[in-house]
Motif scaffolding. Structure first.
Motif, mmCIF file in Angstrom:
data_model
loop_
_atom_site.group_PDB
_atom_site.id
_atom_site.type_symbol
_atom_site.label_atom_id
_atom_site.label_comp_id
_atom_site.label_asym_id
_atom_site.label_seq_id
_atom_site.Cartn_x
_atom_site.Cartn_y
_atom_site.Cartn_z
ATOM 1 N N PHE A 1 -5.454 -5.809 -6.668
ATOM 2 C CA PHE A 1 -6.641 -5.205 -6.054
ATOM 3 C C PHE A 1 -7.728 -6.245 -5.769
ATOM 4 C CE2 PHE A 1 -7.453 -4.569 -10.637
ATOM 5 C CZ PHE A 1 -8.769 -4.998 -10.741
ATOM 6 N N ALA B 1 0.843 -1.199 0.000
ATOM 7 C CA ALA B 1 0.000 0.000 0.000
ATOM 8 C C ALA B 1 0.877 1.248 0.000
ATOM 9 C CB ALA B 1 -0.920 -0.015 1.205
ATOM 10 N N MET C 1 -11.499 -2.090 -0.165
ATOM 11 C CA MET C 1 -10.070 -2.286 -0.327
ATOM 12 C C MET C 1 -9.724 -2.494 -1.800
ATOM 13 S SD MET C 1 -7.658 -4.642 2.013
ATOM 14 C CE MET C 1 -5.900 -4.485 2.008
ATOM 15 N N SER C 2 -10.572 -3.206 -2.510
ATOM 16 C CA SER C 2 -10.343 -3.395 -3.945
ATOM 17 C C SER C 2 -10.377 -2.057 -4.662
ATOM 18 C CB SER C 2 -11.415 -4.312 -4.542
ATOM 19 O OG SER C 2 -11.254 -5.614 -4.069
ATOM 20 N N TYR D 1 -12.523 -2.768 9.849
ATOM 21 C CA TYR D 1 -13.065 -4.077 9.448
ATOM 22 C C TYR D 1 -13.144 -5.021 10.644
ATOM 23 C CZ TYR D 1 -12.788 -8.683 7.065
ATOM 24 O OH TYR D 1 -12.974 -9.972 6.638
ATOM 25 N N PHE E 1 -15.805 -4.455 3.196
ATOM 26 C CA PHE E 1 -14.349 -4.343 3.309
ATOM 27 C C PHE E 1 -13.666 -4.738 2.012
ATOM 28 C CE2 PHE E 1 -10.336 -6.596 4.003
ATOM 29 C CZ PHE E 1 -9.555 -5.537 4.440
ATOM 30 N N VAL E 2 -14.032 -5.896 1.490
ATOM 31 C CA VAL E 2 -13.396 -6.359 0.250
ATOM 32 C C VAL E 2 -13.650 -5.361 -0.868
ATOM 33 C CG1 VAL E 2 -13.416 -8.171 -1.505
ATOM 34 C CG2 VAL E 2 -13.461 -8.790 0.904
ATOM 35 N N THR F 1 -5.354 2.141 4.251
ATOM 36 C CA THR F 1 -5.186 0.728 4.605
ATOM 37 C C THR F 1 -5.097 0.570 6.116
ATOM 38 O OG1 THR F 1 -3.967 0.364 2.562
ATOM 39 C CG2 THR F 1 -3.745 -1.314 4.252
ATOM 40 N N LEU F 2 -4.299 1.452 6.737
ATOM 41 C CA LEU F 2 -4.100 1.347 8.182
ATOM 42 C C LEU F 2 -5.365 1.675 8.970
ATOM 43 C CD1 LEU F 2 -0.501 2.798 8.629
ATOM 44 C CD2 LEU F 2 -1.238 0.426 8.742
ATOM 45 N N ARG G 1 -2.968 5.722 0.121
ATOM 46 C CA ARG G 1 -3.304 4.293 0.190
ATOM 47 C C ARG G 1 -2.823 3.681 1.500
ATOM 48 N NH1 ARG G 1 -2.961 4.663 -5.465
ATOM 49 N NH2 ARG G 1 -4.893 3.895 -6.400
ATOM 50 N N LEU G 2 -1.637 4.112 1.942
ATOM 51 C CA LEU G 2 -1.093 3.584 3.186
ATOM 52 C C LEU G 2 -2.015 3.904 4.365
ATOM 53 C CD1 LEU G 2 1.232 2.297 4.809
ATOM 54 C CD2 LEU G 2 2.245 4.564 4.971
ATOM 55 N N ASN H 1 -16.790 -9.762 -7.003
ATOM 56 C CA ASN H 1 -15.858 -10.437 -6.093
ATOM 57 C C ASN H 1 -16.194 -10.146 -4.638
ATOM 58 O OD1 ASN H 1 -13.367 -11.826 -5.380
ATOM 59 N ND2 ASN H 1 -12.662 -9.789 -4.801
ATOM 60 N N ILE I 1 -14.872 -6.112 -9.336
ATOM 61 C CA ILE I 1 -14.682 -5.825 -7.910
ATOM 62 C C ILE I 1 -15.978 -6.071 -7.146
ATOM 63 C CG2 ILE I 1 -14.369 -3.913 -6.266
ATOM 64 C CD1 ILE I 1 -12.228 -2.826 -8.224
ATOM 65 N N ILE J 1 -8.365 -1.625 7.857
ATOM 66 C CA ILE J 1 -8.254 -2.955 8.473
ATOM 67 C C ILE J 1 -8.805 -2.958 9.906
ATOM 68 C CG2 ILE J 1 -6.657 -4.793 9.165
ATOM 69 C CD1 ILE J 1 -4.978 -4.155 6.728
ATOM 70 N N PRO K 1 -7.373 -7.909 -0.838
ATOM 71 C CA PRO K 1 -8.507 -7.964 0.095
ATOM 72 C C PRO K 1 -8.849 -9.402 0.487
ATOM 73 C CG PRO K 1 -9.023 -6.547 -1.751
ATOM 74 C CD PRO K 1 -7.717 -7.196 -2.066
ATOM 75 N N TYR L 1 -7.188 -0.108 -4.052
ATOM 76 C CA TYR L 1 -5.966 -0.568 -4.720
ATOM 77 C C TYR L 1 -6.086 -0.568 -6.237
ATOM 78 C CZ TYR L 1 -4.151 -2.084 -0.204
ATOM 79 O OH TYR L 1 -3.698 -2.122 1.082
ATOM 80 N N CYS L 2 -7.278 -0.395 -6.740
ATOM 81 C CA CYS L 2 -7.469 -0.459 -8.183
ATOM 82 C C CYS L 2 -7.067 0.877 -8.815
ATOM 83 C CB CYS L 2 -8.934 -0.759 -8.493
ATOM 84 S SG CYS L 2 -9.229 -0.961 -10.236
#
Lengths: 500, 145, 349
Positions: free
Chosen positions: A389, A220, B105-106, B76, B101-102, B69-70, B65-66, B124, B121, B73, A393, B109-110
């Motif tokens: 991506f 990330a 997060m997708s 979640y 969450f999925v 993410t922190l 993004r960092l 999924n 996404i 999670i 997850p 990162y996309c």
């Protein structure tokens, strides 16, 4: 050969099903062989004894083997005992040799599994009598011996040892567990942590936190960029797998399988020590030790043949002393009691048919594992092609499921995942080495118990050296291992010096 | 003299305080090694930090993004526990927390949020947790919040 | 109360909407699936086995899904504390109060902290063994040796079920030979494997063990280093008397009875009574759990036992079925706890 009548088609079907389900469990980061056996235990209640055992042994073999998949492809050990598989497996996968690495591991697993099943079959009672010669002192020395891998594994020896000791310290947080013979008192924590950390951090969440979650945090930070087109096709770019890779590895295979079997046999040492010890030995004896950890097949062979060697080994004390050799066999004992079967020193003699059918199931499960994995690998390896991506997850989600379920539903284990994910991310930035730390963490708890108990019961320091001939031999090995690892470090410095 | 040597060898560990014995040894070793490392490296490290050669974050770090993410999670984890408390013992904490969450997060990162990718996404995010929940929770009775 | 009703009806609605597979007995006050946490982390141990047997029968009776989770006492207590609805229950054994009496970390007085639920089974297997070539052949010899100044080392796991028999031995030495009880020394070990190993290594003279785990060792020939003999089973003779006549392995019930408290072995508790220890399994409930739910589970379990099937299953696994309603169990266990508290305290100086 009356036992042949006990072998129905269902018997083989269940052993095969067990192996396949086990592989899936082992391959999901955070799910382990132990968990696979535990969740299927209630199913065996309705099955007959032979069939139930066939299923569980299949799960055991499959679960231990499946752990190699995420270790190689994602750098996350699927089960704690595949930690050393990541050292060489992941670098190979990054070079585009994922398929080759996987196949090497599968062959090594098969050899280890069959080897240990044969040892179990022919030598179980004799070896059990040998195993009880290992008292607190010898067990401590075995663990100390395994810990010496830290010296050879670390990039910088001082930092490596520091990290290893830090891992040991982390493993001591919580109570000095009464079920290990401790006094149940808490140490190394503040009162507010007591409800959560009464039994310390659990191994598996720590492991997948340090390896899995921290990798995702790192990615990330880098922006989670997808690898470019030419990188993507590199699945087939690397060297293809050939059986000739095992040329010159026969000694390694046999030695590592024996180490695995032997560690499995000693109750209380813990399964993960097997592959760690085999890896240490291979590194000490290798012709090119400085290359290990950069993607060398010999490292994979050592790690995987040892952790499958564990399966037969851990069954030795179970079936000839009534004492489980590792956490999975501790669950297996439940299957015997559910069926009203008593395990102990007389088990084999009194249940000769069950004994033969168990060996059959074990051998068969190993073969199924091999066939299924060897031919499925081509598809499994494609995991690395899934875009980040989508993949990340799902990894976080699966790690969460595994962490929550490992102790049958404890939320703090999930938080452990996050704590160690962040910690792992920070560690690498400040020079603390994660691999030695994890090894310290894995072995720390039992090192403490056996060290303190040795001194407590014998009341003198010299007993650590003079307890028995076995102890002296172990000291010889420990010294040798430390000397060799210093030499390796010196050599690799020279190498890097020359290349500059 | 000989007796003195013998007495050096003997050790008694009081069971009531034995929980401190090993941690103390490890902490002492850590302190010794730690100070050694510090002494040997403090100057070059300090210089590296001052001159900017050492940086905690990677070059061109993606702080957005960092950071997300922190945060994502822990949120979640917290939400699955909270949902699991309201709807206990059905694994719904996991299912209902995992789907968003999925998805999030997708999306995070996309890099190319094309219509095709967003469809993948979304699918999924719904399918993956549901399959996991169905198979592991219902078929294998794995514990879930 | 109203709030509780609202939230439970919300749960009910959600449950009906999302889990249509589950059907409920009409008068069940506990809505939704039930999670039973146990005080042990092992799925191969006796607590898990006893819990699995009883919850299976109970689940069938009340037509609900019940899952047993081996989370251990610490996490188990936390889970139990959080859920007053009856959706989380706990199954544990005498360790619940023994851990408290021995001052173990993480244990609180269970009679104050929880509602004691029904008890349902006894594991009569807890006992003590010596090596086959030991100078001691029975409990009397062990106690007399200690009374006469000889150090006798007993391998136990400190702070609970494994220690209580050792405490009783110590107490017996104190009664017969005042001041000599410290000749009985505890060797603090952990698992059964460690205890056996202590005997093989000659570190212990007597070890704590069980019929289930050690019976085969008692059948080894005397020249085998691993051979052992029972010297004492802490369960009441009348409890062991209810086991299947074939006993365990090749050792019949009648043979086991020779080592039972009050029949073959007499360990005094005080001047007029004998010490016995039956390891009993029982439920623990959240303190705020409703009386209706308690009553409902009492009745359901009473019916399970009235059907008579579960007794056979328990006996097959060497448990002695023994049903008490919550109120009876509470009273019984409190009395038991008080009597052990006396001897534990009398040894404290």
């Amino acid at each position: 050969m009356e036992f042949l009548e006990l072998l129905s088609p269902a018997f083989f079907l269940l052993a095969a099903a067990g192996a396949i389900i086990g592989i899936v469990f082992g391959a999901i980061p955070g799910m382990t062989a132990t968990m696979a056996v535990a969740v299927c235990l209630p199913l065996t209640y309705t099955l007959g004894l032979q069939e139930g055992l066939a299923l569980l042994l299949g799960l055991y073999v499959g679960g231990i083997s499946g752990g190699l998949v995420p270790a190689i492809l994602l750098n996350i050990p699927g089960t704690p005992s595949s930690i050393t598989t990541t050292f060489d497996g992941y670098p190979m996968a990054q070079r585009g040799e994922a398929e080759r690495a996987l196949k090497i591991c599968i062959v090594a697993s098969l050899v280890g599994g069959i080897f240990s099943a044969l040892v179990l079959f022919f030598f179980a009672p004799v070896l059990a009598d040998f195993a009880i010669k290992f008292s607190y002192v010898e067990k401590f020395l075995m663990i100390f011996f395994a810990l010496t891998v830290i010296a050879s594994l670390s990039k910088n020896i001082v930092m490596g040892v520091f990290s290893g000791l830090l891992g040991v310290l982390l493993s001591l947080i919580g109570s000095y567990d009464v079920s290990d013979g401790g006094n149940g008192e808490y140490r190394l924590m503040l009162p507010f942590m007591e409800p959560y950390l009464a039994f310390g951090f659990s191994l598996l969440p720590v492991l997948i936190g340090l390896f899995g979650i921290s990798t995702i945090i790192e990615e990330a930070e880098k922006g989670a960029k997808e690898s470019s087109q030419e990188d993507k096709v590199n699945l087939t770019k690397g060297k293809p797998f050939r059986f000739s890779v095992f040329k010159g590895q026969v000694g390694n295979l046999l030695r590592s399988s024996s180490i695995g079997t032997f560690i499995g046999m000693l109750p209380g040492i813990g399964g993960s020590a097997a592959s760690i010890l085999a890896y240490t030995q291979q590194k000490n004896l290798s012709k090119q030790p400085h290359k290990m950890g950069t993607g060398e097949p010999e490292g994979l062979v050592a790690s995987e043949s040892a952790n499958n060697g564990l399966t037969g080994g851990a069954l030795i004390p179970l079936l000839s002393l009534g004492i489980p050799g590792d956490s999975t066999t501790a669950v297996l004992i439940g299957a015997f009691t559910l069926q009203g079967l008593q395990v102990g020193p007389l088990f084999i003699g009194e249940n000769i048919d069950t004994w033969y059918s168990m060996i059959t199931a074990l051998m068969f499960a190993n073969v199924v594992m091999f066939v299924v994995m060897f031919y499925a690998i081509r598809y499994i390896a494609k995991v690395v092609l899934i875009p980040k991506f989508i993949l990340y997850p799902i990894i976080v989600m699966m790690c969460t499921v595994g962490a929550y379920a490992i102790n049958y539903g404890i939320m703090f284990d999930v938080w452990t995942l996050f704590i160690f994910g962040v910690a792992g991310w920070i560690f690498t930035k400040i020079g603390i080495e994660v691999a030695p730390l994890v090894i310290g963490f894995i072995l720390g708890g039992s090192a403490e118990v056996y060290f303190v108990k040795s001194l407590e019961s014998y009341g003198e320091y010299t007993v650590l050296f003079t307890k028995s001939p076995i102890a002296m031999v172990l000291w010889g090995l420990i010294v040798l291992s430390i000397v060799v690892s210093f030499m390796i470090h010196k050599k690799s410095k020279q190498h890097s010096g020359e290349s500059k | 003299m000989f007796d003195w040597f013998i007495s050096l060898n003997s050790v008694t560990i009081d069971f009531d305080t034995s929980h401190q014995f090993f941690p103390r040894i490890i902490m002492t070793l850590l302190l010794v090694l730690g100070s050694l490392i510090l002494l040997a490296n403090i100057r070059p490290v300090w210089r590296a930090i001052r001159s900017g050669r050492y940086q905690f974050f990677v070059r061109n770090a993606d702080f957005f993004r960092l950071l997300v993410t922190l945060v994502l999670i822990p949120v979640y984890f917290w939400s699955m526990d909270a949902i699991g408390e309201v709807l206990p013992n059905m694994g719904l904490g996991f299912l209902l927390a995992s789907i968003p969450f999925v998805f999030l997060m997708s999306m995070l990162y996309c890099h190319e949020r094309t219509r095709r990718n967003i469809t993948i996404i979304t699918a999924n995010a719904v399918i993956a947790p549901t399959v996991v929940w169905g198979v592991l929770y219902h078929l294998f009775l794995v514990s879930m919040p | 109360m109203k709030k509780l009703f609202q939230s439970s009806s919300l749960v009910l609605m959600a449950a009906c909407a999302l889990a249509p597979v589950a059907a409920y007995a009409a008068d069940n006050p506990i809505r939704g699936n039930i999670r039973v946490v146990i005080g042990s982390t092992s799925t191969g141990g006796d607590t898990y086995q006893a819990a699995a047997i009883i919850t299976e029968a109970l689940a069938k009776k009340i037509d609900t899904n019940i899952k047993v989770d081996a989370v251990g006492f610490s996490a188990g207590y936390q889970a139990l504390e959080r859920v007053p609805s009856g959706n989380t229950l706990m199954i544990f054994h005498d360790q619940a109060y023994l851990g408290y009496l021995y001052g173990q970390k993480g244990y609180e007085d269970p009679f104050a902290k929880w509602n004691i639920g029904p008890s349902f089974a006894i594991n009569p297997g807890n006992g003590y063994l010596v090596s086959k070539n030991s100078p001691y052949k029975n409990m009397d010899e062990i106690l007399n040796a200690a009374g006469n100044g000889k150090t006798v080392r007993v391998a136990i796991q400190p702070g609970g079920v494994s220690e209580i028999g050792y405490t009783a031995m110590k107490n017996a030495v104190r009664l017969a030979y005042p001041g000599q009880e410290d000749n009985l020394v505890a060797l603090n070990t952990g698992s059964q494997s460690d205890k056996n190993q202590a005997l093989f290594d000659g570190l212990a003279d007597v070890i704590n063990g069980s019929v289930q785990a050690n019976e085969q060792y008692t059948r080894l020939p005397a020249d085998d280093q691993k051979a052992m003999d029972f010297v004492w089973l802490t369960a009441k003779a009348s409890t062991i008397g209810q086991a299947n006549p074939n006993g365990m392995g090749e050792t019949s019930r009648d043979q086991l009875m020779q080592y039972a408290s009050g029949l073959g072995v007499n360990i005094p508790m005080d001047a007029d009574s004998d010490f016995t220890f039956d390891k009993e399994f029982f439920f623990l409930y959240n303190k705020r759990m409703s009386p209706e739910a308690i009553k409902f589970l009492d009745n359901a379990l009473a019916e399970v036992f009235a059907d008579g099937e579960v007794q056979e299953t328990l006996k097959k696994s060497f448990f002695i079925p023994n049903f008490r309603t919550s109120a009876e169990a509470q009273q019984h266990l409190k009395a038991k706890s008080d009597s052990y508290a006396k001897i534990i305290n009398s040894l404290h100086k």
